[in-house]
Write an enzyme that holds these catalytic residues in place. Structure first.
Site, PDB file in Angstrom:
ATOM      1  N   MET A 238       0.805  -1.216   0.000  1.00  0.00           N
ATOM      2  CA  MET A 238       0.000   0.000   0.000  1.00  0.00           C
ATOM      3  C   MET A 238       0.843   1.273   0.000  1.00  0.00           C
ATOM      4  SD  MET A 238      -2.972  -1.234  -0.203  1.00  0.00           S
ATOM      5  CE  MET A 238      -4.092   0.081   0.223  1.00  0.00           C
TER       6      MET A 238
ATOM      7  N   ASN B   3       1.981  -5.434 -10.591  1.00  0.00           N
ATOM      8  CA  ASN B   3       0.993  -5.278  -9.526  1.00  0.00           C
ATOM      9  C   ASN B   3      -0.295  -5.979  -9.933  1.00  0.00           C
ATOM     10  OD1 ASN B   3      -0.216  -4.188  -7.133  1.00  0.00           O
ATOM     11  ND2 ASN B   3      -1.203  -2.600  -8.376  1.00  0.00           N
TER      12      ASN B   3
ATOM     13  N   HIS C 170      -4.477  -5.680  -9.333  1.00  0.00           N
ATOM     14  CA  HIS C 170      -5.486  -4.717  -8.893  1.00  0.00           C
ATOM     15  C   HIS C 170      -6.874  -5.346  -9.039  1.00  0.00           C
ATOM     16  CE1 HIS C 170      -7.109  -0.749  -8.078  1.00  0.00           C
ATOM     17  NE2 HIS C 170      -8.002  -1.010  -9.003  1.00  0.00           N
TER      18      HIS C 170
ATOM     19  N   THR D 148       4.040   1.791 -13.304  1.00  0.00           N
ATOM     20  CA  THR D 148       4.696   3.038 -13.702  1.00  0.00           C
ATOM     21  C   THR D 148       4.391   4.067 -12.607  1.00  0.00           C
ATOM     22  OG1 THR D 148       2.751   3.784 -14.903  1.00  0.00           O
ATOM     23  CG2 THR D 148       4.386   2.532 -16.164  1.00  0.00           C
TER      24      THR D 148
ATOM     25  N   GLU E 128       2.356   6.341 -12.742  1.00  0.00           N
ATOM     26  CA  GLU E 128       0.925   6.646 -12.736  1.00  0.00           C
ATOM     27  C   GLU E 128       0.173   5.585 -11.920  1.00  0.00           C
ATOM     28  OE1 GLU E 128      -2.715   6.776 -15.996  1.00  0.00           O
ATOM     29  OE2 GLU E 128      -0.664   6.513 -16.690  1.00  0.00           O
TER      30      GLU E 128
ATOM     31  N   GLU F 214      -8.043 -13.440  -8.673  1.00  0.00           N
ATOM     32  CA  GLU F 214      -6.706 -12.850  -8.523  1.00  0.00           C
ATOM     33  C   GLU F 214      -5.677 -13.943  -8.284  1.00  0.00           C
ATOM     34  OE1 GLU F 214      -6.128  -9.511  -5.836  1.00  0.00           O
ATOM     35  OE2 GLU F 214      -8.264  -9.085  -5.893  1.00  0.00           O
TER      36      GLU F 214
HETATM   37  C1  GRF Z   1      -5.770  -7.554  -3.401  1.00  0.00           C
HETATM   38  O1  GRF Z   1      -7.142  -7.380  -3.611  1.00  0.00           O
HETATM   39  C2  GRF Z   1      -4.973  -6.911  -4.503  1.00  0.00           C
HETATM   40  O2  GRF Z   1      -5.625  -6.930  -5.732  1.00  0.00           O
HETATM   41  C3  GRF Z   1      -4.840  -5.491  -4.016  1.00  0.00           C
HETATM   42  O3  GRF Z   1      -4.672  -5.599  -2.625  1.00  0.00           O
HETATM   43  C4  GRF Z   1      -5.280  -6.801  -2.175  1.00  0.00           C
HETATM   44  C5  GRF Z   1      -4.226  -7.558  -1.433  1.00  0.00           C
HETATM   45  O4  GRF Z   1      -4.733  -8.707  -0.815  1.00  0.00           O
HETATM   46  N1  GRF Z   1      -3.750  -4.819  -4.670  1.00  0.00           N
HETATM   47  P1  GRF Z   1      -3.746  -9.791  -0.225  1.00  0.00           P
HETATM   48  O5  GRF Z   1      -2.868  -9.069   0.791  1.00  0.00           O
HETATM   49  O6  GRF Z   1      -2.946 -10.344  -1.362  1.00  0.00           O
HETATM   50  O7  GRF Z   1      -4.619 -10.806   0.414  1.00  0.00           O
END
Ligand code: GRF
Length: 206
Positions: free
Chosen positions: A96, A113, A115, A147, A149, A180
């Site tokens: 973060m 990354n 998202h 990047t 951005e 994910e």
């Molecule tokens: C995930 O939803 C990811 O897409 C976002 O942050 C969250 C991280 O979750 N960037 P975790 O720590 O991998 O469980």
């Protein structure tokens, strides 16, 4: 061909995507070596996941102003730790913090990354909530190169996820998260395999 398959994963919290990477490597679905997990949050739950898997962990607490007076100081140390372990690809997994050019310049086209939306829709935090609140019928997950951005780099892979009647933000977020965990190891494998290039905003495979 680049035979370095060393990953560094950066986390701030739960680490479920980190776990997906650990599991994919263990299951031989991802041909990579997880060299280090770095957290900017000392008690991030993901650190325990790394330790359990026998992966080295490093904590770089951004709130430690005696060590890191500026954002650049922090990013320089972060890059140093990763370089010291020969990391080729830096994977953000719920990290973060925005990374400065100081860091990105050390890892050109080598920071990725995940998202939880179909970018460019709903960048920034709480993407699942943004999508649910907007009332879209489809959302998803995006893996992109990083990047300067925010959530704006070239898109490597995306997967769609339906929004169902009766979803609340938690049921929707759980459905996205499951995808994910499938998508991220796959995208990392593509990046390590090579045979791709960046053309402007586009990620092109041959
Ligand atoms: C995930 O939803 C990811 O897409 C976002 O942050 C969250 C991280 O979750 N960037 P975790 O720590 O991998 O469980």
């Amino acid at each position: 061909m680049n035979t370095n398959r060393k990953l560094g994963v950066l986390i701030s919290g739960r680490g479920s995507n980190l776990q997906a990477i650990i599991d994919a490597i263990a299951d031989r679905k991802l041909n990579a070596e997880l060299s280090v997990v770095i957290s900017n949050v000392p008690d991030a739950a993901g650190l325990a996941r790394a330790k359990k898997a026998g992966v080295e962990t490093v904590v770089l607490d951004h709130r430690d102003k005696s060590a890191f007076a500026t954002r650049e100081d922090y990013d320089r140390e972060l890059a140093r730790q990763l370089k010291a372990r020969g990391v080729r690809l830096v994977c953000l997994a719920g990290f973060m913090r925005l990374l400065t050019q100081t860091f990105l310049g050390e890892f050109p086209e080598a920071v990725v990354n995940i998202h939880p939306s179909l970018l460019p829709a709903f960048p920034g935090t709480n993407a699942q909530y943004q999508a649910w609140e907007h009332g879209v019928r489809w959302t998803g997950a995006t893996v992109h190169l990083v990047t300067a951005e925010l959530d704006g780099g070239p898109i490597v892979l995306q997967e769609t996820v339906p929004v169902k009647n009766g979803d609340d933000v938690d049921t929707l977020a759980a459905r996205i998260l499951e995808r994910e965990h499938h998508l991220y190891p796959m995208a990392i494998q593509m990046l390590l395999n090579g045979g791709w290039r960046i053309d402007g905003r586009r990620f092109l495979t041959s």
